[in-house]
Design a protein around this motif. Structure first.
Motif, PDB file in Angstrom:
ATOM      1  N   ASN A  69       0.817  -1.213   0.000  1.00 11.76           N
ATOM      2  CA  ASN A  69       0.000   0.000   0.000  1.00 11.76           C
ATOM      3  C   ASN A  69       0.851   1.265   0.000  1.00 11.76           C
ATOM      4  O   ASN A  69       0.357   2.336   0.319  1.00 11.76           O
ATOM      5  N   LYS A  70       2.126   1.137  -0.356  1.00 12.88           N
ATOM      6  CA  LYS A  70       3.041   2.267  -0.236  1.00 12.88           C
ATOM      7  C   LYS A  70       2.600   3.456  -1.090  1.00 12.88           C
ATOM      8  O   LYS A  70       2.663   4.594  -0.665  1.00 12.88           O
ATOM      9  N   ASN A  71       2.144   3.207  -2.312  1.00 10.64           N
ATOM     10  CA  ASN A  71       1.771   4.283  -3.234  1.00 10.64           C
ATOM     11  C   ASN A  71       0.260   4.381  -3.405  1.00 10.64           C
ATOM     12  O   ASN A  71      -0.217   4.841  -4.439  1.00 10.64           O
ATOM     13  N   LYS A  72      -0.486   3.988  -2.411  1.00 13.41           N
ATOM     14  CA  LYS A  72      -1.944   3.942  -2.504  1.00 13.41           C
ATOM     15  C   LYS A  72      -2.538   5.308  -2.843  1.00 13.41           C
ATOM     16  O   LYS A  72      -3.345   5.420  -3.775  1.00 13.41           O
ATOM     17  N   PHE A  73      -2.122   6.340  -2.145  1.00  7.73           N
ATOM     18  CA  PHE A  73      -2.704   7.660  -2.352  1.00  7.73           C
ATOM     19  C   PHE A  73      -2.172   8.313  -3.616  1.00  7.73           C
ATOM     20  O   PHE A  73      -2.905   9.013  -4.319  1.00  7.73           O
ATOM     21  N   VAL A  74      -0.906   8.068  -3.935  1.00 13.60           N
ATOM     22  CA  VAL A  74      -0.337   8.611  -5.165  1.00 13.60           C
ATOM     23  C   VAL A  74      -1.032   8.000  -6.378  1.00 13.60           C
ATOM     24  O   VAL A  74      -1.375   8.695  -7.332  1.00 13.60           O
ATOM     25  N   ASP A  75      -1.254   6.702  -6.343  1.00 11.87           N
ATOM     26  CA  ASP A  75      -1.925   6.018  -7.448  1.00 11.87           C
ATOM     27  C   ASP A  75      -3.368   6.499  -7.595  1.00 11.87           C
ATOM     28  O   ASP A  75      -3.845   6.704  -8.716  1.00 11.87           O
ATOM     29  N   GLN A  76      -4.068   6.689  -6.494  1.00  3.64           N
ATOM     30  CA  GLN A  76      -5.457   7.147  -6.567  1.00  3.64           C
ATOM     31  C   GLN A  76      -5.526   8.562  -7.124  1.00  3.64           C
ATOM     32  O   GLN A  76      -6.410   8.871  -7.919  1.00  3.64           O
ATOM     33  N   THR A  77      -4.585   9.424  -6.743  1.00  2.14           N
ATOM     34  CA  THR A  77      -4.556  10.782  -7.281  1.00  2.14           C
ATOM     35  C   THR A  77      -4.296  10.746  -8.784  1.00  2.14           C
ATOM     36  O   THR A  77      -4.919  11.490  -9.549  1.00  2.14           O
ATOM     37  N   ALA A  78      -3.404   9.904  -9.227  1.00  2.00           N
ATOM     38  CA  ALA A  78      -3.114   9.782 -10.655  1.00  2.00           C
ATOM     39  C   ALA A  78      -4.347   9.291 -11.418  1.00  2.00           C
ATOM     40  O   ALA A  78      -4.643   9.776 -12.513  1.00  2.00           O
ATOM     41  N   LYS A  79      -5.082   8.340 -10.854  1.00  2.00           N
ATOM     42  CA  LYS A  79      -6.309   7.850 -11.496  1.00  2.00           C
ATOM     43  C   LYS A  79      -7.354   8.961 -11.588  1.00  2.00           C
ATOM     44  O   LYS A  79      -8.075   9.076 -12.575  1.00  2.00           O
ATOM     45  N   THR A  80      -7.442   9.774 -10.538  1.00  2.00           N
ATOM     46  CA  THR A  80      -8.425  10.853 -10.514  1.00  2.00           C
ATOM     47  C   THR A  80      -8.111  11.915 -11.568  1.00  2.00           C
ATOM     48  O   THR A  80      -9.010  12.480 -12.182  1.00  2.00           O
ATOM     49  N   GLN A  81      -6.846  12.158 -11.832  1.00  2.00           N
ATOM     50  CA  GLN A  81      -6.434  13.247 -12.719  1.00  2.00           C
ATOM     51  C   GLN A  81      -6.320  12.836 -14.182  1.00  2.00           C
ATOM     52  O   GLN A  81      -5.914  13.647 -15.012  1.00  2.00           O
ATOM     53  N   ILE A  82      -6.677  11.604 -14.509  1.00  2.00           N
ATOM     54  CA  ILE A  82      -6.625  11.179 -15.913  1.00  2.00           C
ATOM     55  C   ILE A  82      -7.610  12.015 -16.719  1.00  2.00           C
ATOM     56  O   ILE A  82      -8.772  12.159 -16.364  1.00  2.00           O
TER      57      ILE A  82
END
Length: 62
Positions: free
Chosen positions: A38-51
């Motif tokens: 879960n290290k990049n959980k929030f970074v990955d979710q932010t990237a998905k949101t900004q697509i």
């Protein structure tokens, strides 16, 4: 009395500094050992949101 205050200030700075350093080291170790998947959980979710978002601001490159 002045030497006591100087010694007290030095010890208090060392205690506060070591406590803060230990907190940072412990947090880093905990994230590395226990948060591996879960290290990049929030970074990955932010990237998905900004697509699909438009880039705004900055200078135009011509």
């Amino acid at each position: 009395m002045n030497m006591f205050l100087l010694d007290f200030a030095i010890v208090s700075v060392l205690v506060i500094g070591l406590t803060a350093l230990m907190g940072v080291l412990t947090n880093g170790l905990g994230e590395t050992v226990f948060g591996s998947k879960n290290k990049n959980k929030f970074v990955d979710q932010t990237a998905k949101t900004q697509i699909g978002w438009r880039k705004v601001g900055g200078k135009k490159s011509s």
